[in-house]
Design a protein around this motif. Sequence first.
Motif, short mmCIF file in Angstrom:
data_model
loop_
_atom_site.label_atom_id
_atom_site.label_comp_id
_atom_site.label_asym_id
_atom_site.label_seq_id
_atom_site.Cartn_x
_atom_site.Cartn_y
_atom_site.Cartn_z
N PHE A 27 0.85 -1.18 0.00
CA PHE A 27 0.00 0.00 0.00
C PHE A 27 0.89 1.23 0.00
CE2 PHE A 27 -2.67 -3.23 1.94
CZ PHE A 27 -3.91 -3.01 1.35
N ASN A 44 3.06 1.25 3.46
CA ASN A 44 2.79 0.43 4.63
C ASN A 44 4.08 0.06 5.35
OD1 ASN A 44 0.04 0.02 5.01
ND2 ASN A 44 0.21 -2.19 4.90
N VAL A 46 3.60 -2.10 8.30
CA VAL A 46 3.02 -2.98 9.31
C VAL A 46 3.88 -4.21 9.60
CG1 VAL A 46 0.66 -2.20 8.86
CG2 VAL A 46 1.53 -4.23 7.68
N THR A 52 -1.03 -0.57 12.88
CA THR A 52 -1.58 0.75 12.59
C THR A 52 -0.69 1.57 11.66
OG1 THR A 52 -0.57 1.89 14.48
CG2 THR A 52 -2.71 0.81 14.85
N HIS A 54 -0.28 2.19 8.68
CA HIS A 54 -0.78 2.38 7.31
C HIS A 54 -0.37 3.76 6.83
CE1 HIS A 54 -4.38 -0.61 7.92
NE2 HIS A 54 -3.24 -1.11 8.35
N GLU A 56 -1.96 5.93 5.05
CA GLU A 56 -3.04 6.92 5.15
C GLU A 56 -3.15 7.47 6.57
OE1 GLU A 56 -4.05 3.59 2.27
OE2 GLU A 56 -3.48 3.69 4.39
N THR A 79 -4.20 7.24 -2.82
CA THR A 79 -3.77 5.98 -2.22
C THR A 79 -4.01 4.81 -3.15
OG1 THR A 79 -3.91 4.68 -0.19
CG2 THR A 79 -5.96 5.68 -0.99
N HIS A 83 -9.10 3.56 1.79
CA HIS A 83 -8.81 3.59 3.22
C HIS A 83 -9.59 2.50 3.97
CE1 HIS A 83 -7.15 7.44 2.26
NE2 HIS A 83 -7.35 8.03 3.43
N CYS A 84 -8.93 1.89 4.93
CA CYS A 84 -9.62 1.00 5.87
C CYS A 84 -10.40 1.88 6.86
CB CYS A 84 -8.61 0.11 6.60
SG CYS A 84 -7.63 1.00 7.85
N CYS A 87 -8.15 4.22 8.98
CA CYS A 87 -7.58 5.33 8.23
C CYS A 87 -8.65 6.34 7.80
CB CYS A 87 -6.82 4.81 7.02
SG CYS A 87 -5.35 3.84 7.49
#
Length: 157
Positions: A27, A44, A46, A52, A54, A56, A79, A83-84, A87
């Motif tokens: 991402f 990303n 992660v 967390t 991310h 965004e 992006t 977005h999740c 985010c």
Amino acid sequence: MDESDLRFLRRCVELAAVALEKGDEPFGSVLVSADGTVLAEGHNEVASGDGTRHPEFELARWAAAHLAPGDRAAATVYTSGEHCPMCAAAHAWVGLGRIVYAASSRQLSAWLAELGVPPPPVETLPVNAVAPGVVVEGPADELAGEVRELHRRFHRG
């Protein structure tokens, strides 16, 4: 969505590829001012163990620390993937403007299901289910194949 939007989305896909090269989920995101200046970008992180991290979310935090409220509202977050919920909430809470994404959450969920990847720990929702006031544009069909391939490579090696 215009050619300028696609140019920034292509950069997001490049950043997603950088994340993949570093062993992380693919991402990438770019924060752009109202005048088209790239303010910040990221991918990303992660794989560090912090789910967390991310891009965004990181861009929302950066914007809150570095931009006046009016500048945040006029900015656009580009992006590689929609977005999740985490985010999307961060985006709305700091008052960022428009979101433009290459691949939707629905597309990503379908691709990961095809690969046999278990669902994430948080429900996959469209941005506007979490942040109804945010202007959202996407997906960009021109880039969906590239984004899909990055996720296939991450999950299949």
